[in-house]
Design an enzyme around this catalytic site. Sequence first.
Site, PDB file in Angstrom:
ATOM      1  N   ASP A  42       1.300  -0.416   0.069  1.00 45.49           N
ATOM      2  CA  ASP A  42       0.203   0.198   0.094  1.00 45.49           C
ATOM      3  C   ASP A  42       0.771   1.451  -0.167  1.00 45.49           C
ATOM      4  OD1 ASP A  42      -1.889   1.902   0.255  1.00 45.49           O
ATOM      5  OD2 ASP A  42      -2.169   1.323   2.410  1.00 45.49           O
ATOM      6  N   ASP A  97      -6.160   3.306  -2.524  1.00 47.59           N
ATOM      7  CA  ASP A  97      -6.578   2.537  -1.453  1.00 47.59           C
ATOM      8  C   ASP A  97      -7.491   2.794  -0.390  1.00 47.59           C
ATOM      9  OD1 ASP A  97      -6.721   4.883  -0.987  1.00 47.59           O
ATOM     10  OD2 ASP A  97      -5.079   5.520   0.970  1.00 47.59           O
ATOM     11  N   TYR A 108     -20.245   5.722  -7.223  1.00 46.92           N
ATOM     12  CA  TYR A 108     -19.577   6.948  -7.425  1.00 46.92           C
ATOM     13  C   TYR A 108     -19.665   7.522  -8.163  1.00 46.92           C
ATOM     14  CZ  TYR A 108     -16.708  10.260  -5.248  1.00 46.92           C
ATOM     15  OH  TYR A 108     -15.703  11.571  -4.819  1.00 46.92           O
ATOM     16  N   THR A 160       2.621  26.062  25.741  1.00 48.21           N
ATOM     17  CA  THR A 160       1.833  26.190  24.208  1.00 48.21           C
ATOM     18  C   THR A 160       1.810  24.670  23.607  1.00 48.21           C
ATOM     19  OG1 THR A 160       3.297  28.295  23.728  1.00 48.21           O
ATOM     20  CG2 THR A 160       1.961  27.087  21.238  1.00 48.21           C
ATOM     21  N   GLY A 178       1.478   5.070   0.302  1.00 41.27           N
ATOM     22  CA  GLY A 178       1.132   6.074   0.919  1.00 41.27           C
ATOM     23  C   GLY A 178       1.757   7.646   0.571  1.00 41.27           C
TER      24      GLY A 178
END
Length: 255
Positions: free
Chosen positions: A6, A101, A92, A178, A8
């Site tokens: 996979d 993915d 879709y 912060t 990415g």
Amino acid sequence: MLACIDIGNTHTHFGFCTPGGLSAATDTGEVKTASLEALLPLLETRRAELTAIAFCSVVPAAVPRLRTALVALDLPLWQLTHEVKLGVDITYPRPAEIGQDRLANAAGAAALGPLPAVVIDLGTAVTFDIVTDRGGYEGGIITPGPSLMTRYLHEHTAQLPLVEDVTSPVTSAIGKSTVEAMRIGAVLGFTGLMQACLDGVEGDLTAAGEPTARVITCGGAYALVRNRLRQPTTDIPDLTLRGLAAAWALNQGSG
């Protein structure tokens, strides 16, 4: 045995699956996508067991690099795209726009069942993908992941530091520094964003007459929302790899 990869934006994940994708991937790991060549020695250790390599990629420029890097293995290299069998239809409107993915996740959700399912993949970006018996892959939501939130604040302000730890538990909603304030905003705010998106999806599914959807979480940051959403979730960190194996089997005529 099938090697599943996979690719990415930041990292490339890999694992070894039995064709069909119903079993958990073994010997999983990752390399930086900028260094795909590092995959070769990792896959060579299992070469004698391998039938083929299945992969998906959200980085088009990485595909020829992967093919070149793995040519020495002399194995069939199969890519999951919107044009292959997934075990579910795609309703879709623009299938070519769907990240590969996400299609692998849909194939994994369909193979593992039951449907409908809402897959939440938590990585650099976070995606929601909706898969139903009636509509197949219907679409989803894309949001920034928590690391992108803190990075954006750092890069677009003069004084805010880069906060990389967005996984440690938050013990208070009132920050005393912060860095702590930024972490709280990322972790608590992120969970709220996930809950709002999931509630909206469930409302649409209910209005469409669908039964309660199974919520599956996966991806490198899936633990961030574990036990923090109102809906129960099923954690399947290697869902993308399992989906690759399931789709490969379907397209070989063995699934």
